[in-house]
Scaffold this motif. Structure first.
Motif, PDB file in Angstrom:
ATOM      1  N   ARG A  36      83.634   2.503  34.750  1.00 25.70           N
ATOM      2  CA  ARG A  36      84.656   1.603  35.290  1.00 25.70           C
ATOM      3  C   ARG A  36      84.555   0.223  34.655  1.00 25.70           C
ATOM      4  O   ARG A  36      85.569  -0.420  34.379  1.00 25.70           O
ATOM      5  N   GLN A  37      83.349  -0.238  34.429  1.00 21.38           N
ATOM      6  CA  GLN A  37      83.165  -1.558  33.828  1.00 21.38           C
ATOM      7  C   GLN A  37      83.523  -1.556  32.341  1.00 21.38           C
ATOM      8  O   GLN A  37      83.841  -2.602  31.777  1.00 21.38           O
ATOM      9  N   LEU A  38      83.475  -0.391  31.715  1.00 16.98           N
ATOM     10  CA  LEU A  38      83.736  -0.302  30.276  1.00 16.98           C
ATOM     11  C   LEU A  38      85.212  -0.167  29.957  1.00 16.98           C
ATOM     12  O   LEU A  38      85.723  -0.874  29.083  1.00 16.98           O
ATOM     13  N   PHE A  39      85.919   0.762  30.644  1.00 14.23           N
ATOM     14  CA  PHE A  39      87.300   0.967  30.227  1.00 14.23           C
ATOM     15  C   PHE A  39      88.239   1.430  31.337  1.00 14.23           C
ATOM     16  O   PHE A  39      89.325   1.929  31.038  1.00 14.23           O
ATOM     17  N   LEU A  40      87.864   1.275  32.600  1.00  9.03           N
ATOM     18  CA  LEU A  40      88.798   1.558  33.679  1.00  9.03           C
ATOM     19  C   LEU A  40      89.297   0.224  34.250  1.00  9.03           C
ATOM     20  O   LEU A  40      89.189  -0.808  33.621  1.00  9.03           O
ATOM     21  N   VAL A  41      89.868   0.253  35.453  1.00 12.43           N
ATOM     22  CA  VAL A  41      90.604  -0.923  35.919  1.00 12.43           C
ATOM     23  C   VAL A  41      89.724  -2.166  36.029  1.00 12.43           C
ATOM     24  O   VAL A  41      90.173  -3.283  35.782  1.00 12.43           O
ATOM     25  N   ARG A  78     100.859  -6.635  38.356  1.00 18.68           N
ATOM     26  CA  ARG A  78     101.081  -7.246  37.051  1.00 18.68           C
ATOM     27  C   ARG A  78     101.359  -6.144  36.030  1.00 18.68           C
ATOM     28  O   ARG A  78     100.816  -5.035  36.120  1.00 18.68           O
ATOM     29  N   ALA A  79     102.149  -6.457  35.032  1.00 28.70           N
ATOM     30  CA  ALA A  79     102.626  -5.448  34.100  1.00 28.70           C
ATOM     31  C   ALA A  79     101.520  -4.863  33.233  1.00 28.70           C
ATOM     32  O   ALA A  79     101.586  -3.698  32.834  1.00 28.70           O
ATOM     33  N   GLU A  80     100.475  -5.668  32.940  1.00 32.66           N
ATOM     34  CA  GLU A  80      99.441  -5.166  32.038  1.00 32.66           C
ATOM     35  C   GLU A  80      98.637  -4.023  32.640  1.00 32.66           C
ATOM     36  O   GLU A  80      97.889  -3.350  31.928  1.00 32.66           O
ATOM     37  N   ILE A  81      98.789  -3.765  33.929  1.00 33.25           N
ATOM     38  CA  ILE A  81      98.069  -2.646  34.522  1.00 33.25           C
ATOM     39  C   ILE A  81      98.643  -1.312  34.026  1.00 33.25           C
ATOM     40  O   ILE A  81      97.996  -0.276  34.109  1.00 33.25           O
TER      41      ILE A  81
END
Length: 336
Positions: A36-41, A78-81
């Protein structure tokens, strides 16, 4: 007259019935927080905090259709999600995995099988952008935005929530678990090592991002600890106009003892590359329950020191104390 049916053949189940060890689920569950800390939300949100929101918003307005931005605002997100833009990938290249998983693409489907995107797999594996790939980041973002629009339309904007997006990513991650298991475990191991080192040098840090930790040592020189490039962890000190490359660390985070010596052979190849680049210290961190150092040194004779990750995670162990003092000495900061 209808023929009589044969009675069903009895099942001869062993007693007791023992199912295979759920090692994959255990390792995945144990690694999930690091993933999660590497590449999730969590990784996305942490990266957004490091950016100038004016720059981020400007790129969203440039790359994402206005009605898509309004849709996301309408559901309080926010859109970047959902929609990637270049400044996000530049700040944290591993976020390409965030959007890949969200869109349901396995690494094999997106990067392999004769895909032209093959070179971009290094972004999520190593967290760095090769200079020849950097000009193509806007193209990748635009392609992913187009796919994300189809995802939003297919799901329906009113169904889009952070929880649903997280579930979609985990479904993709789970379906490719067998193929991605070693990569995921390796990334989680590197993240664990980063946290250990970051804690040691914390008082001297001047800058930190997804791929590096920069500090000023007791001599006033700049020391950079890079994470995720080849080698997995490297320490470099700027001396005048020159860069002194001191430490190369390879992290083999799998807990399976059966093929640890093969993985040490991979570490040796990386250490040899580092040696040619001028590094002088070579450490290998493993995560098995035990290791035969005689066999280990046959596989990686370049390694100066071996460490067990599980012992480094425990600050009360002599191994942690030794590791800490060595890191402090190589970084040129006071030892404790």
């Amino acid at each position: 007259m209808a023929s009589a049916r044969k009675p069903p053949k009895p099942l001869n189940l062993p007693s007791p019935l023992v199912l295979p060890d759920p090692a994959g689920a255990i390792e995945f569950g144990a690694s999930l927080d690091a993933l999660r800390q590497l590449f999730l939300v969590q990784a996305l949100l942490a990266t957004v905090k490091t950016l100038d929101l004016n720059v981020l918003n400007a790129e969203l307005a440039q790359y994402v259709p206005a009605h898509r931005l309004q849709e996301m605002a309408g559901v309080g997100l926010r859109a970047e999600i959902v929609y990637p833009v270049p400044c996000l990938i530049e700040a944290n290249p591993r976020l390409i995995a965030y959007y890949r998983l969200l869109l349901g693409y396995s690494a094999k489907r997106l990067y392999r099988m004769n895909s032209p995107l093959g070179p971009f797999e290094t972004l999520e594996k190593k967290g760095v952008i090769n200079p020849r790939l950097r000009p193509h980041i806007p193209t990748i973002c635009s392609a992913m935005i187009a796919s994300a629009e189809k995802l939003v339309d297919g799901l329906g904007i009113q169904r889009i929530t952070r929880e649903l997006l997280d579930d979609l990513q985990l479904l993709t991650l789970g379906s490719q678990l067998q193929g991605a298991r070693n990569v995921a475990i390796g990334m989680a191991g590197m993240h664990a090592v980063r946290l250990i080192i970051e804690d040691i040098v914390a008082p001297y840090i001047t800058k930190s991002d997804a791929n590096s930790i920069v500090l000023t040592n007791s001599a006033g020189r700049t020391v950079t600890i890079r994470i995720g490039a080849d080698p997995d962890v490297r320490i470099e000190e700027k001396v005048g106009r020159n860069v002194k490359r001191t430490l190369s660390i390879e992290v083999k985070a799998g807990e399976d003892n059966s093929n640890i010596y093969n993985r040490l052979g991979e570490a040796e190849k990386s250490h040899n590359k580092a040696k040619k680049k001028g590094f002088t210290e070579f450490w290998t961190i493993v995560n098995t329950s035990n290791i035969d150092l005689v066999k280990a040194r046959v596989q990686t004779p370049t390694t100066n020191e071996f460490f067990l990750l599980r012992l480094l995670k425990d600050k009360s162990t002599p191994e942690y104390a030794d590791f800490r003092q060595r890191i402090e000495a190589l970084c040129g900061i006071p030892t404790t």
